[in-house]
Design a protein around this motif. Structure first.
Motif, PDB file in Angstrom:
ATOM      1  N   LEU A  96      49.269  47.024  46.944  1.00 36.93           N
ATOM      2  CA  LEU A  96      48.299  46.477  47.904  1.00 36.93           C
ATOM      3  C   LEU A  96      46.979  47.239  47.842  1.00 36.93           C
ATOM      4  O   LEU A  96      45.915  46.667  48.078  1.00 36.93           O
ATOM      5  CB  LEU A  96      48.881  46.506  49.317  1.00 36.93           C
ATOM      6  N   ASN A  97      47.046  48.526  47.474  1.00 40.44           N
ATOM      7  CA  ASN A  97      45.814  49.278  47.271  1.00 40.44           C
ATOM      8  C   ASN A  97      45.066  48.712  46.062  1.00 40.44           C
ATOM      9  O   ASN A  97      43.851  48.547  46.092  1.00 40.44           O
ATOM     10  CB  ASN A  97      46.110  50.769  47.082  1.00 40.44           C
ATOM     11  N   CYS A  98      45.812  48.386  45.000  1.00 36.41           N
ATOM     12  CA  CYS A  98      45.185  47.742  43.833  1.00 36.41           C
ATOM     13  C   CYS A  98      44.578  46.399  44.237  1.00 36.41           C
ATOM     14  O   CYS A  98      43.447  46.073  43.876  1.00 36.41           O
ATOM     15  CB  CYS A  98      46.217  47.504  42.721  1.00 36.41           C
ATOM     16  N   ILE A 101      41.364  46.789  46.255  1.00 36.41           N
ATOM     17  CA  ILE A 101      40.258  47.247  45.389  1.00 36.41           C
ATOM     18  C   ILE A 101      39.655  46.032  44.676  1.00 36.41           C
ATOM     19  O   ILE A 101      38.441  45.842  44.629  1.00 36.41           O
ATOM     20  CB  ILE A 101      40.758  48.291  44.352  1.00 36.41           C
ATOM     21  N   ALA A 102      40.552  45.177  44.133  1.00 33.95           N
ATOM     22  CA  ALA A 102      40.086  43.980  43.421  1.00 33.95           C
ATOM     23  C   ALA A 102      39.383  43.008  44.373  1.00 33.95           C
ATOM     24  O   ALA A 102      38.315  42.475  44.054  1.00 33.95           O
ATOM     25  CB  ALA A 102      41.268  43.290  42.743  1.00 33.95           C
ATOM     26  N   GLU A 103      39.968  42.799  45.547  1.00 32.13           N
ATOM     27  CA  GLU A 103      39.398  41.835  46.505  1.00 32.13           C
ATOM     28  C   GLU A 103      38.023  42.295  47.005  1.00 32.13           C
ATOM     29  O   GLU A 103      37.083  41.504  47.063  1.00 32.13           O
ATOM     30  CB  GLU A 103      40.323  41.651  47.726  1.00 32.13           C
ATOM     31  N   LEU A 262      41.702  35.208  43.777  1.00 35.25           N
ATOM     32  CA  LEU A 262      42.024  35.877  42.509  1.00 35.25           C
ATOM     33  C   LEU A 262      43.424  35.474  42.046  1.00 35.25           C
ATOM     34  O   LEU A 262      44.327  35.280  42.856  1.00 35.25           O
ATOM     35  CB  LEU A 262      41.946  37.396  42.684  1.00 35.25           C
ATOM     36  N   ASN A 263      43.569  35.383  40.742  1.00 34.94           N
ATOM     37  CA  ASN A 263      44.838  34.956  40.164  1.00 34.94           C
ATOM     38  C   ASN A 263      45.932  36.001  40.323  1.00 34.94           C
ATOM     39  O   ASN A 263      47.066  35.676  40.637  1.00 34.94           O
ATOM     40  CB  ASN A 263      44.611  34.655  38.684  1.00 34.94           C
ATOM     41  N   ASN A 264      45.605  37.246  40.099  1.00 36.31           N
ATOM     42  CA  ASN A 264      46.559  38.332  40.282  1.00 36.31           C
ATOM     43  C   ASN A 264      45.780  39.599  40.646  1.00 36.31           C
ATOM     44  O   ASN A 264      45.495  40.441  39.802  1.00 36.31           O
ATOM     45  CB  ASN A 264      47.394  38.531  39.004  1.00 36.31           C
ATOM     46  N   ALA A 265      45.418  39.684  41.936  1.00 35.13           N
ATOM     47  CA  ALA A 265      44.580  40.800  42.390  1.00 35.13           C
ATOM     48  C   ALA A 265      45.208  42.169  42.092  1.00 35.13           C
ATOM     49  O   ALA A 265      44.492  43.089  41.680  1.00 35.13           O
ATOM     50  CB  ALA A 265      44.256  40.654  43.874  1.00 35.13           C
ATOM     51  N   ALA A 270      44.547  47.144  39.313  1.00 41.15           N
ATOM     52  CA  ALA A 270      45.161  48.205  38.506  1.00 41.15           C
ATOM     53  C   ALA A 270      44.263  48.520  37.303  1.00 41.15           C
ATOM     54  O   ALA A 270      44.055  49.694  36.962  1.00 41.15           O
ATOM     55  CB  ALA A 270      46.550  47.786  38.035  1.00 41.15           C
ATOM     56  N   LEU A 271      43.744  47.481  36.683  1.00 44.87           N
ATOM     57  CA  LEU A 271      42.860  47.660  35.527  1.00 44.87           C
ATOM     58  C   LEU A 271      41.588  48.424  35.904  1.00 44.87           C
ATOM     59  O   LEU A 271      40.976  49.102  35.075  1.00 44.87           O
ATOM     60  CB  LEU A 271      42.538  46.267  34.947  1.00 44.87           C
TER      61      LEU A 271
END
Ligand SMILES: [Zn+2]
Length: 277
Positions: A96-98, A101-103, A262-265, A270-271
């Motif tokens: 969820l942290n990843c 970050i993405a969101e 997002l498709n896979n936040a 993570a990236l």
């Protein structure tokens, strides 16, 4: 090459990225193999992997897996293990942290709560642009706040977690407990008068969770995601229409509640880990 892994409670999903983008996707069940040994089999076939980024459905701190209610842990000190054995740089953060970050990056917003309802019920928080992690890396674990007694034990060891009422695994466990057809989905439960109590408990626990996040963290945007949201998109409007009864009014002012775009936040976030530190 970079190996990006989404280590979830049900599936381990991996992507291999080169400078030119996504090269390959791999999949495994979380219950069948330990995360480290699965990644080792991938590395053996791809000796050019120099970096690993992991979105992890459990608690992690400084490259060490602290606990994982739903995943087989074969190596706890995972960052050190891959550095010493393969000279690979590894970055790992709670899923969820990843996701948050993405969101927050995608939305260009500095105050975001990401709430994902899948196998578990998770929350990630970016507040004033900073990820909230806590003293030992387990902050914002909203699924495990004390709520009320359930007839089964949570992966964390308690039996009163809110996740035992509002998550995919909770629905499975309640169906088993009440001896209800496991194929019935959330909408079926809602529509069947004799089972609708399970749905009502789910909705109430979800509203408590989302409103608690809003009241505690005062976000500008709440992003909903995860498998249960994907298969029940109506939950977004149900939450939006009922949240006023639950959240502190002043914290709710101006809040936007949206579904993830997002498709896979968790994978995207993570990236991003390797660029953050
Ligand atoms: Zn728990």
């Amino acid at each position: 090459m970079t190996l990006v892994v989404d280590a979830g409670g049900t599936h381990l999903r991996a992507e291999i990225h080169s400078k030119n983008g996504l090269q390959e996707k791999l999949n495994e069940k979380s219950s069948t193999v330990g995360l480290a040994s699965w990644m080792e089999t991938i590395i053996k076939d791809h000796s050019d992997i120099k970096t690993i980024c992991i979105s992890y459905a459990g608690q992690v701190k400084d490259g060490v897996i602290i606990s994982a209610p739903n995943i087989k842990v074969d190596v706890h000190e995972i960052k050190e293990y891959f550095k010493d054995k393969y000279e690979i740089s590894l970055f790992i953060e709670n899923d969820l942290n990843c996701a948050v970050i993405a969101e927050s990056t995608y939305l260009k917003e500095e105050d975001v709560c990401a709430i994902y309802i899948g196998t578990g019920l998770g929350l990630g928080v970016v507040s004033s642009g900073n990820l909230i992690t806590g003293f030992s890396g387990v902050a914002t674990e909203i699924g495990h706040i004390a709520y009320k007694e359930a007839p089964f034990v949570c992966g964390c060891g308690k039996s009163n977690c809110i996740e035992l009422f509002a998550s995919g695994s909770a629905l499975d466990r309640w169906k088993k407990h009440k001896k209800i057809d496991p194929k019935l989905n959330l909408q079926d439960l809602k529509d069947t008068p004799e089972f609708s109590e399970i749905y009502k408990e789910f909705e109430l626990a979800l509203l408590y969770s989302v409103s608690t996040a809003i009241t505690l963290f005062n976000p500008k945007v709440v992003v909903l995601g995860g498998g249960i949201i994907e298969s029940n998109p109506q939950l977004e409007s149900i939450i939006a229409s009922k949240i006023e009864e639950f959240a502190m009014p002043v914290a709710l002012r101006g809040v936007k509640i949206i579904k993830t775009k997002l498709n896979n936040a968790p994978i995207i976030g993570a990236l991003m880990l390797k660029d953050l530190r």
